[in-house]
Write a protein that holds these residues in place. Structure first.
Motif, PDB file in Angstrom:
ATOM      1  N   ARG A 307      -1.628  26.281  19.643  1.00  0.00           N
ATOM      2  CA  ARG A 307      -1.726  24.818  19.675  1.00  0.00           C
ATOM      3  C   ARG A 307      -0.574  24.167  20.429  1.00  0.00           C
ATOM      4  O   ARG A 307      -0.580  22.956  20.632  1.00  0.00           O
ATOM      5  CB  ARG A 307      -1.778  24.262  18.249  1.00  0.00           C
ATOM      6  CG  ARG A 307      -3.026  24.657  17.459  1.00  0.00           C
ATOM      7  CD  ARG A 307      -3.072  23.947  16.125  1.00  0.00           C
ATOM      8  NE  ARG A 307      -4.244  24.341  15.352  1.00  0.00           N
ATOM      9  CZ  ARG A 307      -4.263  25.357  14.499  1.00  0.00           C
ATOM     10  NH1 ARG A 307      -3.155  26.072  14.326  1.00  0.00           N
ATOM     11  NH2 ARG A 307      -5.347  25.668  13.835  1.00  0.00           N
ATOM     12  N   ASP A 308       0.423  24.947  20.803  1.00  0.00           N
ATOM     13  CA  ASP A 308       1.587  24.394  21.509  1.00  0.00           C
ATOM     14  C   ASP A 308       1.966  25.336  22.655  1.00  0.00           C
ATOM     15  O   ASP A 308       2.898  26.134  22.541  1.00  0.00           O
ATOM     16  CB  ASP A 308       2.762  24.227  20.548  1.00  0.00           C
ATOM     17  CG  ASP A 308       3.832  23.297  21.086  1.00  0.00           C
ATOM     18  OD1 ASP A 308       3.873  23.105  22.319  1.00  0.00           O
ATOM     19  OD2 ASP A 308       4.626  22.762  20.297  1.00  0.00           O
ATOM     20  N   PRO A 309       1.265  25.256  23.786  1.00  0.00           N
ATOM     21  CA  PRO A 309       1.523  26.178  24.908  1.00  0.00           C
ATOM     22  C   PRO A 309       2.933  26.091  25.469  1.00  0.00           C
ATOM     23  O   PRO A 309       3.485  27.102  25.915  1.00  0.00           O
ATOM     24  CB  PRO A 309       0.483  25.762  25.955  1.00  0.00           C
ATOM     25  CG  PRO A 309      -0.579  25.054  25.195  1.00  0.00           C
ATOM     26  CD  PRO A 309       0.118  24.377  24.070  1.00  0.00           C
ATOM     27  N   LEU A 310       3.548  24.900  25.438  1.00  0.00           N
ATOM     28  CA  LEU A 310       4.896  24.785  26.001  1.00  0.00           C
ATOM     29  C   LEU A 310       5.926  25.471  25.121  1.00  0.00           C
ATOM     30  O   LEU A 310       6.872  26.090  25.623  1.00  0.00           O
ATOM     31  CB  LEU A 310       5.265  23.317  26.204  1.00  0.00           C
ATOM     32  CG  LEU A 310       6.526  23.092  27.024  1.00  0.00           C
ATOM     33  CD1 LEU A 310       6.363  23.659  28.434  1.00  0.00           C
ATOM     34  CD2 LEU A 310       6.884  21.613  27.104  1.00  0.00           C
ATOM     35  N   LEU A 311       5.771  25.394  23.811  1.00  0.00           N
ATOM     36  CA  LEU A 311       6.653  26.143  22.915  1.00  0.00           C
ATOM     37  C   LEU A 311       6.440  27.641  23.096  1.00  0.00           C
ATOM     38  O   LEU A 311       7.399  28.427  23.050  1.00  0.00           O
ATOM     39  CB  LEU A 311       6.395  25.748  21.460  1.00  0.00           C
ATOM     40  CG  LEU A 311       7.246  26.461  20.407  1.00  0.00           C
ATOM     41  CD1 LEU A 311       8.725  26.226  20.643  1.00  0.00           C
ATOM     42  CD2 LEU A 311       6.845  26.022  19.000  1.00  0.00           C
ATOM     43  N   LEU A 312       5.205  28.050  23.322  1.00  0.00           N
ATOM     44  CA  LEU A 312       4.910  29.452  23.620  1.00  0.00           C
ATOM     45  C   LEU A 312       5.619  29.882  24.899  1.00  0.00           C
ATOM     46  O   LEU A 312       6.234  30.959  24.947  1.00  0.00           O
ATOM     47  CB  LEU A 312       3.396  29.643  23.751  1.00  0.00           C
ATOM     48  CG  LEU A 312       2.910  31.008  24.249  1.00  0.00           C
ATOM     49  CD1 LEU A 312       3.348  32.126  23.301  1.00  0.00           C
ATOM     50  CD2 LEU A 312       1.399  31.006  24.414  1.00  0.00           C
TER      51      LEU A 312
END
Length: 431
Positions: A307-312
């Motif tokens: 749900r959070d690609p940038l944190l990934l």
């Protein structure tokens, strides 16, 4: 706020210009923490010199950039003088900060929109955990400040390491992730991964961000994104082949990274282990180390952080910077500039002070211990490896604390901050 951003840009540019044309830049360029066999400007110059003399720079063990980079740097050094070459590096650093600024702005605006849509499912007493309205204004300023004024990125720029160009492509890739630009993201990701394949793990957040909400079309979207990256990679590799008219560069670039042939100390973990390793165990541990540095964490983190690609992407870049075979402080400085984007998680982070102290301590002790080992001969390799091991441990503590903060915030938003046991408020106590 725009005036503050311009002020930070100006200070960062002035620092880079002043240091780039001072004697300090030469000493920084010789530091093993800054320059590695993969990004050293001295090796680039020597490789370009061999290429201009119609000698194959890949015959020896000196040059490890791709043929595309070889042609680019050859044209760069022949077209511009040394003064303007330094300005090119400074401009690339400025462009990276500019792209990160707008990446954080778009990402934070999306977070606020998502929060508004999901506010009805949040716990009533979790208002203090909600992102404030000025989040999308202040956060980009922090991101810009951390990148422009971070000593790690400043030193990498004034030493003219090729990491500066790699960071620019990574920044464009992250911008594509938040904007959901598939083609631009694939192209920038392949260009960032061409000199070192580790960053190809960012294909996971790119596929997740570009996938439609319809679950039936997600698989097709994943495959399509992967195929685009594969086609672009094959085209660029074939272009490299046409430049050199042979495939010898594959072993000099990727074989060199995989087999860890140069054991000169750096801020990573490979050099010490493989210096002490028995030769008949080398192949096993090379495979284990490379799997740990590349694909081991991609699937579990992608599932949990879908749900959070940038944190990934931030998590994968951090792990790559820790475990890759030839890391530099330019890699570390890049992902540190992404941390302010996730400052809504800082409330739940418990080790920020300890991590900050260790970052400062390791940065100071690394050159000190190096001097004691190499010049004073009053220390040995164990001392320097102790600092690099502490530095790697610090980064691992940082990313685990950030990921745990993400999980705790998600839980607190849905279930509240208070914990009840037998009708009483539970407290954590250290016995």
């Amino acid at each position: 706020m725009e005036k503050l951003v311009i002020f930070v840009y100006s200070i960062g540019i002035l620092i880079r210009i002043y240091l780039s044309f001072s004697d300090f830049s030469t000493s920084i360029a010789d530091r093993v923490e800054v320059s590695t066999p993969l990004n050293s400007w001295k090796r680039v110059i020597e490789g370009v010199s061999l290429y201009n003399e119609n000698l194959n720079p890949y015959d020896g063990d000196l040059f490890h950039e791709t043929p595309l980079a070889l042609v680019f740097f050859s044209n760069l050094t022949s077209t511009f003088s040394d003064f303007y070459v330094s300005l090119v590096f400074i401009m690339c650093d400025l462009m990276t900060a500019f792209v990160l600024y707008y990446t954080s702005k778009i990402y934070t605006e999306n977070l606020l929109k998502k929060q508004t849509k999901r506010k009805h499912v949040y716990y009533e007493e979790s208002n203090k955990l909600l992102i404030p309205d000025d989040f999308s204004v202040i956060t980009p300023f922090y991101v810009c400040s951390v990148y422009m004024l971070n000593p790690y990125t400043v030193f990498s720029c004034i030493a003219r390491t090729t990491t500066v160009f790699n960071n620019l492509f990574l920044a464009i890739c992250l911008y594509s992730v938040v904007k959901r630009h598939r083609l631009l993201g694939c192209l920038s990701l392949v260009l960032a991964s061409l000199p070192t394949f580790y960053t190809f793990v960012l294909i996971a957040p790119l596929m997740i961000s570009c996938a439609p909400t319809d679950s039936k079309k997600k698989t097709a979207s994943f495959i399509f994104t992967f195929l685009i990256c594969g086609v672009i990679s094959c085209m660029l590799l074939y272009l490299c082949y046409t430049i050199m008219n042979d495939w010898a560069f594959l072993d000099s670039v990727y074989g060199f990274i995989l087999n860890v042939r140069d054991l000169k100390p750096n801020i990573g973990l490979f050099w010490y282990f493989f210096t002490e390793m028995f030769e008949h165990f080398r192949a096993l541990f090379v495979c284990a180390f490379q799997l740990n540095a590349s694909v081991l964490y991609v699937i579990p983190l992608s599932i949990r952080l879908r749900r959070d690609p940038l944190l990934l992407a931030t998590s994968l870049l951090t792990l790559t910077a820790v475990f890759k075979s030839y890391p530099s402080i330019g890699d570390v400085g890049f992902y540190l500039s992404l941390l302010p984007i996730h400052r809504h998680l800082f409330y739940f982070m418990q080790q920020a002070f300890i991590v900050s102290c260790f970052f400062v301590g390791c940065t100071v002790f690394a050159p000190t211990v190096w001097h004691l080992w190499i010049y004073s001969r009053s220390a040995n390799a164990n001392f320097y490896f102790g600092v690099t091991l502490a530095f790697a441990t610090t980064q691992i503590f940082l990313i685990t604390d950030l990921l745990f903060a993400y999980i705790k915030r998600e839980f607190a938003l849905k279930h509240g901050m208070k914990r009840m046991i037998n009708g009483k408020v539970a407290r954590l106590m250290l016995d």
